[in-house]
Motif scaffolding. Structure first.
Motif, short mmCIF file in Angstrom:
data_model
loop_
_atom_site.label_atom_id
_atom_site.label_comp_id
_atom_site.label_asym_id
_atom_site.label_seq_id
_atom_site.Cartn_x
_atom_site.Cartn_y
_atom_site.Cartn_z
N PHE A 17 1.37 3.85 -5.99
CA PHE A 17 1.10 2.90 -5.00
C PHE A 17 2.16 2.65 -3.95
N THR A 21 1.26 3.03 0.07
CA THR A 21 1.61 2.01 1.00
C THR A 21 2.53 2.42 2.02
N SER A 53 4.47 -3.94 -3.45
CA SER A 53 4.45 -2.94 -4.41
C SER A 53 5.83 -2.76 -4.72
#
Length: 64
Positions: A17, A21, A53
């Protein structure tokens, strides 16, 4: 109590993630400032996702 495989899956999900991102934030940043194709909404969304994140990763790191 969480098993080791659950913790490992969470760590790999956080890593993936963060990579996604960060790439999206970089893409939005390049479009905004270098290519002169402004999309401020996308830039703001990716910035907040990137911050979220990193915060989630830090929170999980302190728990384990």
């Amino acid at each position: 109590m969480k098993t080791q495989s659950t913790i490992s899956k969470q760590n790999s999900f956080n890593f993936i993630f963060i990579i996604l991102t960060s790439a999206g934030f970089g893409y939005a940043f390049v479009n905004q400032f270098l290519l002169n194709k402004p999309n401020l909404g996308f830039l703001v969304q990716m910035a907040f996702l990137c911050i979220a994140s990193f915060a989630s990763w830090q929170r999980n790191k302190k728990r384990n």
